[in-house]
Design a protein around this motif. Structure first.
Motif, short mmCIF file in Angstrom:
data_model
loop_
_atom_site.label_atom_id
_atom_site.label_comp_id
_atom_site.label_asym_id
_atom_site.label_seq_id
_atom_site.Cartn_x
_atom_site.Cartn_y
_atom_site.Cartn_z
N UNK A 1 0.87 -1.29 0.12
CA UNK A 1 0.04 0.01 0.06
C UNK A 1 0.86 1.10 0.01
N UNK A 2 0.46 2.29 -0.77
CA UNK A 2 1.56 3.33 -1.06
C UNK A 2 0.87 4.40 -1.48
N UNK A 3 1.61 5.62 -1.81
CA UNK A 3 0.95 6.67 -2.30
C UNK A 3 2.21 7.44 -3.08
N UNK A 4 1.68 8.65 -3.76
CA UNK A 4 2.72 9.26 -4.79
C UNK A 4 4.00 9.49 -4.15
N UNK A 5 3.95 10.01 -2.93
CA UNK A 5 5.32 10.80 -2.42
C UNK A 5 6.36 9.62 -2.28
N UNK A 6 6.15 8.34 -2.17
CA UNK A 6 7.04 7.26 -1.90
C UNK A 6 7.51 6.77 -3.27
N UNK A 7 6.86 6.94 -4.25
CA UNK A 7 7.32 6.35 -5.57
C UNK A 7 8.83 6.55 -5.86
N UNK A 8 9.21 7.91 -6.05
CA UNK A 8 10.42 8.25 -6.42
C UNK A 8 11.60 7.64 -5.69
N UNK A 9 11.46 7.56 -4.60
CA UNK A 9 12.43 6.89 -3.47
C UNK A 9 12.45 5.61 -4.02
N UNK A 10 11.33 4.78 -4.35
CA UNK A 10 11.67 3.33 -4.59
C UNK A 10 12.23 3.34 -6.00
N UNK A 11 11.88 4.13 -6.87
CA UNK A 11 12.67 4.21 -8.17
C UNK A 11 14.21 4.22 -7.97
N UNK A 12 14.74 5.30 -7.31
CA UNK A 12 15.87 5.76 -6.93
C UNK A 12 16.70 4.44 -6.13
N UNK A 13 16.02 3.78 -5.50
CA UNK A 13 16.79 2.91 -4.60
C UNK A 13 16.50 1.22 -4.97
N UNK B 1 4.18 12.84 -11.01
CA UNK B 1 4.21 12.05 -9.62
C UNK B 1 4.58 10.54 -10.18
N UNK B 2 4.40 10.03 -11.31
CA UNK B 2 4.64 8.71 -11.63
C UNK B 2 6.19 8.71 -12.24
#
Length: 437
Positions: free
Chosen positions: A262-274, A358-359
């Motif tokens: 379960x997630x939201x938009x603010x977390x997505x970039x962090x996932x992609x970066x790491x 945001x994506x």
């Protein structure tokens, strides 16, 4: 704290704690200067200087002075100190708690007269977070849309269908377990999953009945949510990776051993970066629903930009907060060149202009084109029926302790609800606050 007799609730709500003798906030007189721009001091720990600069560049009658704070605890302590002293009080403060609990401490100003005319500028579900009994004590900031992302590569590898309900999530967990894969993560220090499930189901632990607070941790919505969590824990379908070690948590998610977030938009970039191994394997999907639900819903208990009691310019402070959260200029000023994204416009009725940014480009691989529709649906379906009582700060600390025991099977989730019912009622009564039978 000694128990005092039950008493009537001020304006229908017991918002002043008898033991502290702190008066509840009321409308502060607008003391705006007749000459020169009004200066609004804004306390925040987030990187909001570009937003402040944009406001100052486009307004001549009000100027915002940002006073950078170290973190949330420092901000909370500092505001409590200056309000108690009655001097050097800022007029805007980044949120560090729920409005009813902060109001009960006497920390907030009534800005209803300035917010009411602007209500149509906000998403309806964002308004409640700034209210207590239809009065405003801050400017709604909303919250990010809630959806789920799954490691579709792992789901497909083991032939597990994409979950549409929470019962499906349990079934997916059982199918994935023989392969050494956990379906979700329930961190031992974070009970937000329980709160979000209850909010999604349309429930709340607090309500107001006549001149008293009614507490119901054993509502049908709470019990249904607890039953889902109990199945996940009893069947050993979830991980318990802590959020306190973020790099280790991200690395764990990236191993393909836990596959539903379960997630939201603010977390997505962090996932992609790491994410190093699973970038492109993830798919955004609608948040699973309760079986039999008649309406698609996502939890959206938001926040408020606080206007402290003692602020000399509540009218101008409200104008600044409304501009920051409901105008294109205000949202555009949050643009982060590093990530290519904006702060999510959670209070805006139509956030669609900012969804594509945001994506992330790579996280969802071939499923990226699905993200906009998933995020938009989550935003349009957001609900906030969650009412927080005047003692919720202490209640949440107790909830964290009970949650840690429940996810480690020391108690059941039903016992958690029963224990929290007793704790909350006893605590309200000990503070002299009326509780409905």
């Amino acid at each position: 704290m000694p128990r005092t007799s039950r008493r009537a609730v001020l304006t229908g709500l017991a918002l002043c704690l008898a033991a502290t003798t702190v008066a509840c906030s009321s409308s502060d007189a607008d003391k705006s200067s007749a000459s020169g721009p009004v200066e609004i001091e804004y306390w925040a720990w987030a990187p909001v200087q570009p937003v402040v600069d944009k406001f100052n560049a486009t307004h001549s009658d009000i100027k915002v002075k940002l006073v950078k704070q170290a973190d949330l605890p420092t901000t909370a302590t500092g505001l409590r100190n200056v309000v108690a002293a009655g001097s050097r009080i800022p007029c805007l403060v980044q949120n560090f708690g729920d409005v009813p609990a902060l109001l009960s401490e006497g920390l907030l100003a009534d800005v209803t007269d300035y917010m009411k005319p602007a209500e149509s500028k906000f998403k309806p579900s964002s308004l409640k977070a700034a209210q207590v009994q239809d009065k405003y004590y801050g400017i709604p900031t909303g919250t990010g849309p809630t959806f789920m992302m799954i490691n579709r590569a792992v789901y497909d590898k083991h032939g597990v269908p994409v979950p549409k309900t929470w019962d499906d999530v349990v079934a997916a967990g059982k199918a994935l377990k023989p392969h050494g894969v956990q379906v979700m993560n329930l961190a031992g220090e974070d009970p937000s999953t329980l709160v979000n499930l209850i909010t999604q189901a349309g429930g709340s632990w607090y309500s107001v009945q006549n001149d008293a607070w009614k507490v119901d941790f054993l509502s049908p919505e709470s019990v249904a949510s607890a039953n889902i969590l109990q199945q996940l824990v009893d069947n050993n379908l979830v991980a318990n990776q802590t959020y306190q070690d973020r790099p280790a948590l991200i690395a764990y998610f990236d191993e393909g051993k836990m596959v539903s977030l379960p997630t939201s938009t603010w977390q997505l970039t962090n996932y992609e970066l790491h994410f190093k191994k699973t970038v492109g394997d993830w798919q955004p999907i609608d948040l699973p629903q309760f079986a039999g639900a008649t309406k698609f819903a996502t939890p959206a208990h938001g926040n408020a930009l606080l206007v402290p009691k003692g602020c000399q310019h509540p009218k101008e402070a409200s104008e600044v907060g409304i501009w920051m959260n409901t105008t294109k200029d205000g949202i555009d000023a949050t643009y982060d060149k590093t990530t290519g994204a904006y702060a999510w416009p959670g209070a805006m009725p139509d956030p669609s202009p900012w969804i594509d940014a945001a994506v992330p480009q790579k996280l969802f691989g071939s499923h990226r084109s699905e993200a906009k529709a998933v995020i938009n649906k989550a935003s349009e379906s957001s609900v906030d029926n969650w009412l927080v009582g005047p003692n919720y700060t202490g209640v949440f600390k107790e909830l964290q302790d009970q949650w840690a025991q429940a996810v480690t099977k020391k108690i059941t989730f039903r016992q958690l609800l029963e224990n929290m019912q007793k704790f909350t009622v006893d605590d309200l009564k000990a503070k002299g606050i009326s509780v409905a039978n």
